[in-house]
Write a protein that holds these residues in place. Sequence first.
Motif, mmCIF file in Angstrom:
data_model
loop_
_atom_site.group_PDB
_atom_site.id
_atom_site.type_symbol
_atom_site.label_atom_id
_atom_site.label_comp_id
_atom_site.label_asym_id
_atom_site.label_seq_id
_atom_site.Cartn_x
_atom_site.Cartn_y
_atom_site.Cartn_z
ATOM 1 N N PHE A 39 44.861 48.257 42.881
ATOM 2 C CA PHE A 39 44.376 46.918 42.544
ATOM 3 C C PHE A 39 45.329 45.861 43.065
ATOM 4 O O PHE A 39 46.532 46.109 43.197
ATOM 5 C CB PHE A 39 44.318 46.742 41.023
ATOM 6 C CG PHE A 39 43.290 47.602 40.338
ATOM 7 C CD1 PHE A 39 41.939 47.308 40.420
ATOM 8 C CD2 PHE A 39 43.685 48.692 39.586
ATOM 9 C CE1 PHE A 39 40.996 48.089 39.772
ATOM 10 C CE2 PHE A 39 42.742 49.489 38.936
ATOM 11 C CZ PHE A 39 41.394 49.176 39.029
ATOM 12 N N HIS A 40 44.770 44.700 43.337
ATOM 13 C CA HIS A 40 45.635 43.542 43.566
ATOM 14 C C HIS A 40 45.213 42.465 42.576
ATOM 15 O O HIS A 40 44.070 42.002 42.598
ATOM 16 C CB HIS A 40 45.511 43.024 45.003
ATOM 17 C CG HIS A 40 46.333 41.799 45.220
ATOM 18 N ND1 HIS A 40 47.693 41.858 45.361
ATOM 19 C CD2 HIS A 40 45.995 40.495 45.248
ATOM 20 C CE1 HIS A 40 48.155 40.623 45.491
ATOM 21 N NE2 HIS A 40 47.153 39.778 45.426
ATOM 22 N N TRP A 41 46.115 42.130 41.697
ATOM 23 C CA TRP A 41 45.814 41.138 40.654
ATOM 24 C C TRP A 41 46.511 39.832 40.993
ATOM 25 O O TRP A 41 47.741 39.779 41.084
ATOM 26 C CB TRP A 41 46.265 41.695 39.295
ATOM 27 C CG TRP A 41 46.407 40.727 38.152
ATOM 28 C CD1 TRP A 41 47.526 40.534 37.385
ATOM 29 C CD2 TRP A 41 45.402 39.843 37.613
ATOM 30 N NE1 TRP A 41 47.270 39.595 36.420
ATOM 31 C CE2 TRP A 41 45.985 39.153 36.532
ATOM 32 C CE3 TRP A 41 44.068 39.577 37.960
ATOM 33 C CZ2 TRP A 41 45.277 38.203 35.788
ATOM 34 C CZ3 TRP A 41 43.371 38.627 37.208
ATOM 35 C CH2 TRP A 41 43.973 37.965 36.135
ATOM 36 N N ASP A 42 45.727 38.790 41.233
ATOM 37 C CA ASP A 42 46.287 37.468 41.529
ATOM 38 C C ASP A 42 46.136 36.603 40.279
ATOM 39 O O ASP A 42 45.046 36.151 39.937
ATOM 40 C CB ASP A 42 45.543 36.825 42.705
ATOM 41 C CG ASP A 42 46.156 35.484 43.100
ATOM 42 O OD1 ASP A 42 46.813 34.839 42.249
ATOM 43 O OD2 ASP A 42 45.968 35.081 44.252
ATOM 44 N N GLU A 43 47.277 36.433 39.598
ATOM 45 C CA GLU A 43 47.298 35.736 38.326
ATOM 46 C C GLU A 43 46.792 34.293 38.447
ATOM 47 O O GLU A 43 46.034 33.819 37.596
ATOM 48 C CB GLU A 43 48.748 35.734 37.832
ATOM 49 C CG GLU A 43 48.915 35.534 36.369
ATOM 50 C CD GLU A 43 50.372 35.707 35.993
ATOM 51 O OE1 GLU A 43 50.768 36.818 35.623
ATOM 52 O OE2 GLU A 43 51.129 34.713 36.090
#
Length: 227
Positions: free
Chosen positions: A72-76
């Motif tokens: 996953f890539h989580w962009d806050e």
Amino acid sequence: KKKIVIAIDGHSSCGKSTLAKSLARELGYIYIDSGAMYRVVTLYALRNGWIQNGQPLREKVIEGLKNIKITFHWDEQTEKNTTFLNGENVEDEIRQLEVSQNVSPISTIGEVRHEMVKQQRENGKNKGIVMDGRDIGTVVFPDAELKIFMTASPQIRAQRRYLELKQKGLDVDFDEILKNVEDRDTIDSGREISPLRKADDAIVLDNSNLTRQEQLQWSLEKATEKM
Ligand code: C5P
């Protein structure tokens, strides 16, 4: 303040991920969409022809698990979560109706669940995480400090999902979506292994008539009490 684990479970399409993402952003926590993991396995099975007439070829799927790497890539900042299958961005593809229609049967396979749960626990070992799904408070993190069980009427849920897909420009049919929401509830709640149910210590959030902001405020208060 101590870091906690927040488990959000509930029926299909009731806004779990929306709430989970905004909570993660507010708290600076990791966000993990456990449903996306089951969707990736489903996509992989569909691509390989391992689902026939809605029935997964169990042995093939189980054998295939070792060739699936989910990241996953989580962009806050943007609250955007992107899902990758062996490095390929499959975020849009896993949300399509074909995947939604086949994911619940895939999720009944014990070996699939076992592998997903193992990876989910790995993600949560340092706490400071919000995870949403069906069995997070009951199976994945039975010791989670905060467990929220979300629900809303099927009509409202289907309506929200309909608008969401429509806004993405997809050609969708309301009745088909409503049927999918109801079918998934039935399979997810009725399956033998880790069925969807409220953990005894989970608090219920019926968001049929709550705005996103109201849900976030309510949850933040509950989270703060546990820190
Ligand atoms: O959360 P989402 O609706 O994307 O999940 C898709 C499907 O994955 C669910 O309908 C359910 O069958 C399965 N699932 C599960 N356990 C989880 C998360 C999702 O069985 N923790």
